[in-house]
Motif scaffolding. Structure first.
Motif, PDB file in Angstrom:
ATOM      1  N   GLN A  82      49.981  54.349  40.644  1.00 59.05           N
ATOM      2  CA  GLN A  82      48.619  54.812  40.378  1.00 59.05           C
ATOM      3  C   GLN A  82      47.824  54.894  41.678  1.00 59.05           C
ATOM      4  N   GLN A 100      49.220  53.850  29.324  1.00 58.48           N
ATOM      5  CA  GLN A 100      48.809  55.248  29.162  1.00 58.48           C
ATOM      6  C   GLN A 100      47.682  55.606  30.132  1.00 58.48           C
ATOM      7  N   TYR A 101      46.779  54.652  30.334  1.00 60.60           N
ATOM      8  CA  TYR A 101      45.664  54.861  31.250  1.00 60.60           C
ATOM      9  C   TYR A 101      46.175  55.025  32.683  1.00 60.60           C
ATOM     10  N   ARG A 147      48.979  56.104  33.559  1.00 64.03           N
ATOM     11  CA  ARG A 147      49.706  57.378  33.632  1.00 64.03           C
ATOM     12  C   ARG A 147      48.767  58.575  33.485  1.00 64.03           C
ATOM     13  N   ASN A 148      47.464  58.306  33.444  1.00 58.42           N
ATOM     14  CA  ASN A 148      46.442  59.349  33.308  1.00 58.42           C
ATOM     15  C   ASN A 148      46.583  60.138  32.012  1.00 58.42           C
ATOM     16  N   GLU A 149      47.043  59.452  30.960  1.00 62.24           N
ATOM     17  CA  GLU A 149      47.223  60.105  29.669  1.00 62.24           C
ATOM     18  C   GLU A 149      46.010  59.922  28.761  1.00 62.24           C
ATOM     19  N   ILE A 150      45.208  58.889  29.016  1.00 62.77           N
ATOM     20  CA  ILE A 150      43.994  58.645  28.244  1.00 62.77           C
ATOM     21  C   ILE A 150      42.875  58.207  29.182  1.00 62.77           C
TER      22      ILE A 150
END
Length: 318
Positions: free
Chosen positions: A241, A282-283, A285-288
């Motif tokens: 990240q 998920q955060y 991984r920039n998914e949410i």
């Protein structure tokens, strides 16, 4: 151990060129310099181990990267685990390690055979007198004098083993008495280093005698009991990240991995659940987004931020 094994798997692959973490292999965290950020000891099992792609490995975060620090010691890779133990004494800030028949010590960059360190021959008469006086009570109990003499003798012997010079010993001896003028200015840094080494010697002698233990260097973390969570996804996503890598205290993939290992250890003590941890994955991984996390678990980011503050506050300097 699960966190250490996940961290070790990638470090071992880079070190040995061999992928995977074979059955009966293991990894543990051990804080050898008591700075709150543990080193990673790993044993990689292979039948008929050659001591190159398998065996014992110790990874220490030095500067920007994890360094393997046992490789230069003949036979260290193949020492059985039940023949490896921590010494009561520090050397250059790291605990000595008893490895089968050999004591190994930290030379500032890696572990080496302790017998190769230079020793000194000191005049200890003044030190022994000052040490006894500083430790003695006005009305000593029976056997007190013998105990104090043994403690002071232990310290003096360790000063010689660790290469104290006579001026070092003389200055430390003077500090045990009255009216000692503490160095200032440019000499203060050298004095503080000398004092820290002397204090480590004293603590080591107390530990060796059973009088004391090395104080743990843990963070001021949360008060929740540790939970057995699955950190696999988090420890994959966290080091990659951008906001971890670009933090001014981090700046490299290995330092990011170390911080992420700390976060994985600390977040459960703040109270994070597996569901909250999965949302953070998920955060990372920039998914949410932040708002989407908070909508599903109002505390997850708070627990994460508290753990981040604890870890970053004591993260080792480069």
């Amino acid at each position: 151990m699960a966190i250490a094994q996940k961290m070790a798997a990638g470090l071992l692959e880079r070190q040995t060129g061999s992928k995977g973490f074979p059955p009966t292999s293991f990894a543990v965290e051990v804080d050898l310099n008591l700075d709150g950020f543990p080193e990673i000891f790993a044993y990689r099992h292979e039948p008929d181990c050659d001591g190159v792609h398998c065996g014992n490995f110790l990874f220490v975060l030095e500067g920007d990267s994890y360094q393997e620090v046992l490789g230069d010691i003949p036979g260290a890779r193949l020492v059985p685990q039940d023949k490896i133990g921590l010494s009561a004494f520090k050397r250059n800030g790291f605990l000595d390690i008893q490895s089968d028949q050999m004591m190994i010590g930290w030379d500032g960059k890696r572990y080496v055979d302790a017998s190769t360190f230079p020793a000194s021959s000191l005049d200890g008469a003044a030190f022994m007198a000052a040490c006894r006086k500083s430790k003695s009570n006005e009305q000593p109990a029976e056997g007190e004098a013998e105990r104090v003499s043994a403690e002071c003798r232990c310290q003096f012997n360790r000063f010689q083993v660790t290469g104290f010079t006579q001026p070092d010993l003389d200055m430390y001896t003077a500090s045990l008495g009255e009216n000692f003028e503490y160095p200032t200015g440019a000499k203060e840094i050298a004095w503080q280093a000398l004092l820290k080494n002397a204090e480590d010697v004293g603590t080591g002698c107390d530990v060796a005698s059973g009088k004391s233990q090395w104080p743990p260097a843990y963070f001021n973390h949360g008060d929740q009991p540790q939970q057995k969570l699955n950190f696999e996804g988090f420890l994959d996503a966290c080091p990659a990240q951008d906001f971890i890598l670009t933090n001014h205290k981090i700046g490299s993939p290995d330092r990011a991995l170390s911080l992420c290992g700390c976060l994985a250890r600390e977040m459960p003590t703040q109270g994070i659940s597996q569901e909250g941890l999965d949302l953070l994955v998920q955060y990372y991984r920039n998914e949410i987004s932040d708002a989407e996390i908070e909508a599903q678990d109002a505390d997850a980011l708070t627990f994460h931020d508290k753990a981040s503050e604890a870890c970053l506050s004591q993260f080792p300097a480069k």
